[in-house]
Scaffold this motif. Structure first.
Motif, PDB file in Angstrom:
ATOM      1  N   LEU A   1       3.249  65.838 -24.812  1.00 21.91           N
ATOM      2  CA  LEU A   1       3.265  64.650 -23.955  1.00 21.91           C
ATOM      3  C   LEU A   1       4.314  64.782 -22.858  1.00 21.91           C
ATOM      4  O   LEU A   1       4.066  64.429 -21.695  1.00 21.91           O
ATOM      5  CB  LEU A   1       3.523  63.392 -24.793  1.00 21.91           C
ATOM      6  CG  LEU A   1       2.378  62.949 -25.698  1.00 21.91           C
ATOM      7  CD1 LEU A   1       2.843  61.828 -26.625  1.00 21.91           C
ATOM      8  CD2 LEU A   1       1.177  62.522 -24.879  1.00 21.91           C
ATOM      9  N   ILE A   2       5.472  65.282 -23.211  1.00 17.59           N
ATOM     10  CA  ILE A   2       6.540  65.490 -22.220  1.00 17.59           C
ATOM     11  C   ILE A   2       6.072  66.483 -21.161  1.00 17.59           C
ATOM     12  O   ILE A   2       6.253  66.255 -19.955  1.00 17.59           O
ATOM     13  CB  ILE A   2       7.836  65.970 -22.904  1.00 17.59           C
ATOM     14  CG1 ILE A   2       8.420  64.860 -23.777  1.00 17.59           C
ATOM     15  CG2 ILE A   2       8.858  66.444 -21.865  1.00 17.59           C
ATOM     16  CD1 ILE A   2       9.538  65.314 -24.714  1.00 17.59           C
ATOM     17  N   LEU A   3       5.468  67.579 -21.593  1.00 20.50           N
ATOM     18  CA  LEU A   3       4.970  68.580 -20.641  1.00 20.50           C
ATOM     19  C   LEU A   3       3.896  68.005 -19.734  1.00 20.50           C
ATOM     20  O   LEU A   3       3.877  68.281 -18.533  1.00 20.50           O
ATOM     21  CB  LEU A   3       4.423  69.799 -21.382  1.00 20.50           C
ATOM     22  CG  LEU A   3       5.448  70.780 -21.926  1.00 20.50           C
ATOM     23  CD1 LEU A   3       4.769  71.840 -22.776  1.00 20.50           C
ATOM     24  CD2 LEU A   3       6.236  71.422 -20.802  1.00 20.50           C
ATOM     25  N   GLU A   4       2.980  67.227 -20.308  1.00 18.97           N
ATOM     26  CA  GLU A   4       1.930  66.615 -19.490  1.00 18.97           C
ATOM     27  C   GLU A   4       2.526  65.711 -18.415  1.00 18.97           C
ATOM     28  O   GLU A   4       2.046  65.692 -17.283  1.00 18.97           O
ATOM     29  CB  GLU A   4       0.958  65.828 -20.362  1.00 18.97           C
ATOM     30  CG  GLU A   4       0.016  66.697 -21.151  1.00 18.97           C
ATOM     31  CD  GLU A   4      -0.857  65.915 -22.124  1.00 18.97           C
ATOM     32  OE1 GLU A   4      -0.745  64.675 -22.202  1.00 18.97           O
ATOM     33  OE2 GLU A   4      -1.659  66.567 -22.826  1.00 18.97           O
ATOM     34  N   GLU A   5       3.575  64.975 -18.765  1.00 14.20           N
ATOM     35  CA  GLU A   5       4.231  64.111 -17.785  1.00 14.20           C
ATOM     36  C   GLU A   5       4.876  64.933 -16.681  1.00 14.20           C
ATOM     37  O   GLU A   5       4.878  64.523 -15.520  1.00 14.20           O
ATOM     38  CB  GLU A   5       5.306  63.255 -18.461  1.00 14.20           C
ATOM     39  CG  GLU A   5       4.771  62.145 -19.311  1.00 14.20           C
ATOM     40  CD  GLU A   5       5.878  61.382 -20.040  1.00 14.20           C
ATOM     41  OE1 GLU A   5       7.064  61.634 -19.782  1.00 14.20           O
ATOM     42  OE2 GLU A   5       5.533  60.539 -20.893  1.00 14.20           O
ATOM     43  N   GLN A   6       5.431  66.085 -17.032  1.00 15.26           N
ATOM     44  CA  GLN A   6       6.174  66.879 -16.062  1.00 15.26           C
ATOM     45  C   GLN A   6       5.316  67.838 -15.251  1.00 15.26           C
ATOM     46  O   GLN A   6       5.613  68.083 -14.086  1.00 15.26           O
ATOM     47  CB  GLN A   6       7.287  67.656 -16.762  1.00 15.26           C
ATOM     48  CG  GLN A   6       8.362  66.753 -17.313  1.00 15.26           C
ATOM     49  CD  GLN A   6       9.514  67.511 -17.937  1.00 15.26           C
ATOM     50  OE1 GLN A   6       9.542  68.740 -17.958  1.00 15.26           O
ATOM     51  NE2 GLN A   6      10.470  66.780 -18.458  1.00 15.26           N
ATOM     52  N   ILE A   7       4.259  68.393 -15.851  1.00 13.26           N
ATOM     53  CA  ILE A   7       3.496  69.414 -15.123  1.00 13.26           C
ATOM     54  C   ILE A   7       2.008  69.118 -15.023  1.00 13.26           C
ATOM     55  O   ILE A   7       1.261  69.912 -14.468  1.00 13.26           O
ATOM     56  CB  ILE A   7       3.689  70.814 -15.733  1.00 13.26           C
ATOM     57  CG1 ILE A   7       3.202  70.863 -17.172  1.00 13.26           C
ATOM     58  CG2 ILE A   7       5.107  71.269 -15.631  1.00 13.26           C
ATOM     59  CD1 ILE A   7       3.218  72.237 -17.770  1.00 13.26           C
TER      60      ILE A   7
ATOM     61  N   ASP B   1      -1.845  74.284 -21.094  1.00 15.29           N
ATOM     62  CA  ASP B   1      -2.139  75.592 -21.689  1.00 15.29           C
ATOM     63  C   ASP B   1      -1.849  76.722 -20.710  1.00 15.29           C
ATOM     64  O   ASP B   1      -1.244  77.733 -21.076  1.00 15.29           O
ATOM     65  CB  ASP B   1      -3.584  75.669 -22.170  1.00 15.29           C
ATOM     66  CG  ASP B   1      -3.844  74.802 -23.383  1.00 15.29           C
ATOM     67  OD1 ASP B   1      -2.899  74.550 -24.159  1.00 15.29           O
ATOM     68  OD2 ASP B   1      -4.998  74.370 -23.564  1.00 15.29           O
ATOM     69  N   ARG B   2      -2.268  76.559 -19.471  1.00 20.16           N
ATOM     70  CA  ARG B   2      -2.006  77.587 -18.458  1.00 20.16           C
ATOM     71  C   ARG B   2      -0.511  77.722 -18.206  1.00 20.16           C
ATOM     72  O   ARG B   2       0.015  78.834 -18.105  1.00 20.16           O
ATOM     73  CB  ARG B   2      -2.734  77.268 -17.160  1.00 20.16           C
ATOM     74  CG  ARG B   2      -2.556  78.385 -16.122  1.00 20.16           C
ATOM     75  CD  ARG B   2      -3.345  78.156 -14.866  1.00 20.16           C
ATOM     76  NE  ARG B   2      -2.921  76.882 -14.264  1.00 20.16           N
ATOM     77  CZ  ARG B   2      -3.663  76.159 -13.447  1.00 20.16           C
ATOM     78  NH1 ARG B   2      -4.877  76.560 -13.148  1.00 20.16           N
ATOM     79  NH2 ARG B   2      -3.221  75.049 -12.935  1.00 20.16           N
ATOM     80  N   ALA B   3       0.200  76.596 -18.133  1.00 23.08           N
ATOM     81  CA  ALA B   3       1.644  76.643 -17.913  1.00 23.08           C
ATOM     82  C   ALA B   3       2.356  77.330 -19.071  1.00 23.08           C
ATOM     83  O   ALA B   3       3.273  78.121 -18.863  1.00 23.08           O
ATOM     84  CB  ALA B   3       2.191  75.230 -17.711  1.00 23.08           C
ATOM     85  N   ILE B   4       1.904  77.053 -20.287  1.00 26.35           N
ATOM     86  CA  ILE B   4       2.502  77.692 -21.465  1.00 26.35           C
ATOM     87  C   ILE B   4       2.239  79.194 -21.426  1.00 26.35           C
ATOM     88  O   ILE B   4       3.159  80.000 -21.650  1.00 26.35           O
ATOM     89  CB  ILE B   4       1.965  77.064 -22.764  1.00 26.35           C
ATOM     90  CG1 ILE B   4       2.521  75.643 -22.924  1.00 26.35           C
ATOM     91  CG2 ILE B   4       2.327  77.922 -23.973  1.00 26.35           C
ATOM     92  CD1 ILE B   4       1.869  74.847 -24.042  1.00 26.35           C
ATOM     93  N   ASP B   5       1.014  79.590 -21.141  1.00 27.78           N
ATOM     94  CA  ASP B   5       0.687  81.018 -21.074  1.00 27.78           C
ATOM     95  C   ASP B   5       1.500  81.730 -19.996  1.00 27.78           C
ATOM     96  O   ASP B   5       2.020  82.829 -20.216  1.00 27.78           O
ATOM     97  CB  ASP B   5      -0.802  81.223 -20.816  1.00 27.78           C
ATOM     98  CG  ASP B   5      -1.663  80.882 -22.017  1.00 27.78           C
ATOM     99  OD1 ASP B   5      -1.130  80.829 -23.152  1.00 27.78           O
ATOM    100  OD2 ASP B   5      -2.879  80.661 -21.824  1.00 27.78           O
TER     101      ASP B   5
END
Length: 95
Positions: free
Chosen positions: A50-56, A61-65
């Motif tokens: 949820l935090i990542l979705e708010e920020q990016i 999934d692409r950002a993590i990869d």
């Protein structure tokens, strides 16, 4: 918390990898404790997503990869640390 020092000589400390030792613990520890710790872990991952979705945005999934590929060594150490952390959480509640 980082357990990087524990991984310098995995076989001497664990008798296997952190992943294999976690699997040993999961399959041999009290089932209720394992379930609770896995639920805690999944809830924590959900909040991080949820935090990542708010920020990016929604394509995390692409950002993590991308981040993993740019930081392979650090990602590997962190993965091993999480295995040990989850194993410790389970074992600290076991008899």
């Amino acid at each position: 918390m980082s357990y990087a020092a524990l991984f310098e000589d995995e076989d001497d400390i664990f008798g296997g990898s952190p992943r294999s030792k976690l699997m040993d613990v999961i399959f041999n520890a009290n089932n209720d404790i394992v379930r609770q710790e896995l639920e805690n872990f999944i809830e924590r991952v959900a909040v991080m997503e949820l935090i990542l979705e708010e920020q990016i945005g929604e394509n995390i999934d692409r950002a993590i990869d991308n981040h993993k590929n740019a930081h392979l060594d650090e990602a590997g150490i962190k993965t091993k640390s999480l295995y040990v952390e989850l194993m410790g959480a389970i074992l600290s509640q076991s008899e």
